[in-house]
Design a protein around this motif. Structure first.
Motif, PDB file in Angstrom:
ATOM      1  N   GLU A  76       0.823  -1.205   0.000  1.00 23.65           N
ATOM      2  CA  GLU A  76       0.000   0.000   0.000  1.00 23.65           C
ATOM      3  C   GLU A  76       0.858   1.256   0.000  1.00 23.65           C
ATOM      4  OE1 GLU A  76      -2.907   0.049   3.068  1.00 23.65           O
ATOM      5  OE2 GLU A  76      -3.832  -1.843   2.461  1.00 23.65           O
ATOM      6  N   GLN A  77       1.949   1.223   0.737  1.00 25.62           N
ATOM      7  CA  GLN A  77       2.838   2.373   0.827  1.00 25.62           C
ATOM      8  C   GLN A  77       4.227   1.971   0.327  1.00 25.62           C
ATOM      9  OE1 GLN A  77       4.166   3.750   4.751  1.00 25.62           O
ATOM     10  NE2 GLN A  77       3.684   5.842   4.157  1.00 25.62           N
ATOM     11  N   ASP A 119      13.363  -4.029  -0.436  1.00 27.00           N
ATOM     12  CA  ASP A 119      12.144  -4.146   0.357  1.00 27.00           C
ATOM     13  C   ASP A 119      11.877  -5.630   0.595  1.00 27.00           C
ATOM     14  OD1 ASP A 119       9.757  -3.858   1.618  1.00 27.00           O
ATOM     15  OD2 ASP A 119       8.668  -3.039  -0.092  1.00 27.00           O
ATOM     16  N   ARG A 124       7.885   5.010   3.392  1.00 29.02           N
ATOM     17  CA  ARG A 124       7.783   4.564   4.787  1.00 29.02           C
ATOM     18  C   ARG A 124       9.094   4.829   5.524  1.00 29.02           C
ATOM     19  NH1 ARG A 124       7.001  -0.365   3.733  1.00 29.02           N
ATOM     20  NH2 ARG A 124       9.025  -1.266   4.264  1.00 29.02           N
ATOM     21  N   ARG A 125      10.205   4.531   4.880  1.00 30.63           N
ATOM     22  CA  ARG A 125      11.510   4.736   5.520  1.00 30.63           C
ATOM     23  C   ARG A 125      11.800   6.218   5.736  1.00 30.63           C
ATOM     24  NH1 ARG A 125      14.751   0.358   1.756  1.00 30.63           N
ATOM     25  NH2 ARG A 125      13.908  -1.519   2.733  1.00 30.63           N
ATOM     26  N   GLN A 138      10.339  11.140  11.585  1.00 32.97           N
ATOM     27  CA  GLN A 138       9.695  11.104  12.900  1.00 32.97           C
ATOM     28  C   GLN A 138      10.708  11.069  14.041  1.00 32.97           C
ATOM     29  OE1 GLN A 138       6.449  11.582  13.634  1.00 32.97           O
ATOM     30  NE2 GLN A 138       6.336  12.027  11.442  1.00 32.97           N
ATOM     31  N   GLU A 156       9.592   8.585   6.189  1.00 30.95           N
ATOM     32  CA  GLU A 156       8.747   9.045   7.289  1.00 30.95           C
ATOM     33  C   GLU A 156       9.297   8.583   8.633  1.00 30.95           C
ATOM     34  OE1 GLU A 156       4.857   7.620   6.331  1.00 30.95           O
ATOM     35  OE2 GLU A 156       4.455   9.234   4.889  1.00 30.95           O
ATOM     36  N   GLU A 157       9.823   7.359   8.686  1.00 31.11           N
ATOM     37  CA  GLU A 157      10.404   6.865   9.938  1.00 31.11           C
ATOM     38  C   GLU A 157      11.602   7.710  10.352  1.00 31.11           C
ATOM     39  OE1 GLU A 157      11.248   2.839   8.927  1.00 31.11           O
ATOM     40  OE2 GLU A 157       9.190   2.136   9.282  1.00 31.11           O
ATOM     41  N   TYR A 166       8.078   1.474   0.016  1.00 31.51           N
ATOM     42  CA  TYR A 166       9.007   1.350   1.132  1.00 31.51           C
ATOM     43  C   TYR A 166       9.867   2.587   1.333  1.00 31.51           C
ATOM     44  CZ  TYR A 166      12.752   0.253  -2.223  1.00 31.51           C
ATOM     45  OH  TYR A 166      13.657   0.315  -3.234  1.00 31.51           O
TER      46      TYR A 166
END
Length: 360
Positions: free
Chosen positions: A189-190, A293, A195-196, A202, A198-199, A192
């Protein structure tokens, strides 16, 4: 977006305005107001007052004649034939070289290649639209807090057009392959890389998150041309796929030159503390872009009927740390050289971070 901020009151994206990250803390104009967009250091001067060797020679002088969006036709699939029947080269699909995959039934092996093509096309479409074009638009509109020559900001609009077209032709080709083969894309869905990213963001203080995205785009745009250079002309690959990859590579070569230049302007806009923060982020951003991924690949392998033990064996043997590290280091060599030219490795902490990630 920053130019019409009144229309987006409450928009979460405003908290990530790069201008906030790049303006020196507490800096004000003589009248006491915050600096205007694009009014960070004077041309060639860093936030620490030191002069920087910054110049710009546009790689887009003949963009109107050379850009794929201006000159190339739509790439359309023809019926596969004996001379060109594959949708991706097995040599470029790591798991396809493993005996447990190479021995799959022919139709399943073909599916492995098609799914890899889908991943490449989906990666391209989402990288360009969700990350790169957000930065390109900010550069074009002067909202990233880095003073740039007018020609460089104008060129960012050309990049915006290029990247939007890359997303369009990637999705177009994916739809054509799906309709021709009957093989549905199996995609996370997202993506990789998002996602990485954003991690990583954060874990950072809010004022550094936009800078991380600027760096990520700079890193990805100088890495992607190296990745595309690995894709040889393979006569067994259907022409539409070969031509699409060739189109993408031609445009990305110019983007590489542009963002290598942008990095020098970005560095000149940062004070010493921000430069250290930025340099320490680079190895993680390279890894976010280049590391495989494995979660998505594992799910795909299980979908072909492999047992979990067999899937784990494939992953362990194809993506062993030594192989992944060597590929990352080789692909990132040019990108790393740009940071080395900025003397980032003079800082022992930064050098240690690069070595920890196997980049030196």
């Amino acid at each position: 977006m920053c130019g019409i901020v009144g229309l987006f009151v409450g928009c979460s994206a405003l908290a990530y305005c790069p201008r906030k990250a790049l303006a020196p803390a507490g800096a004000t104009t003589a009248a006491g107001a915050a600096p205007a967009a694009g009014a960070a250091p004077a041309a060639g001067a860093g936030a620490d007052g030191k002069q920087a060797d910054v110049s710009y020679s546009s790689p887009f002088a003949r963009w109107s004649e050379r850009a794929t969006v201006r000159r190339s036709p739509r790439r359309e699939l023809s019926a596969p034939n004996s001379d060109a029947s594959r949708y991706f080269s097995p040599e470029l699909v790591p798991v396809a070289r493993h005996p447990l995959i190479a021995e799959l039934r022919p139709e399943l092996f073909d599916t492995v290649l098609v799914q890899h093509l889908y991943r490449y096309l989906d990666f391209t479409a989402k990288l360009e639209t969700l990350v790169v074009n957000r930065t390109a638009l900010g550069i074009a509109q002067g909202s990233v807090g880095v003073e740039l020559p007018e020609e460089m900001r104008f060129d960012a609009y050309k990049i915006y057009c290029d990247e939007a077209y890359h997303a369009l032709f990637s999705v177009d080709l994916m739809r054509q392959v799906r309709d021709t083969t009957g093989i549905a894309p199996v995609l996370p869905e997202q993506p990789y890389f998002l996602r990485r990213l954003e991690e990583i963001q954060q874990e950072l203080p809010p004022h550094t998150r936009a800078l991380a995205e600027l760096l990520f785009v700079t890193v990805s745009e100088t890495l992607i041309s190296a990745s595309l250079a690995e894709l040889p002309v393979d006569s067994e690959i259907v022409p539409a796929v070969r031509e699409t990859i060739r189109d993408h590579a031609a445009d990305e070569g110019r983007h590489h030159v542009y963002f290598a230049a942008f990095l020098r302007y970005l560095w000149a806009a940062l004070d010493p503390a921000a430069r250290r923060e930025a340099a320490l982020l680079v190895p993680r951003l390279i890894a976010a872009f280049l590391r495989p991924d494995t979660d998505a690949v594992r799910a795909e392998l299980l979908g072909y009927g492999l047992t979990r033990d067999d899937a784990e064996q494939v992953l362990a043997e194809v993506y062993d740390e030594k192989t992944v590290a060597a590929h990352t280091r080789a692909t990132a060599k040019r990108t790393i050289s740009y940071f080395v030219a900025l003397d980032v490795l003079d800082d022992p902490m930064v050098e240690h971070e690069f070595r920890t990630h196997g980049l030196l």
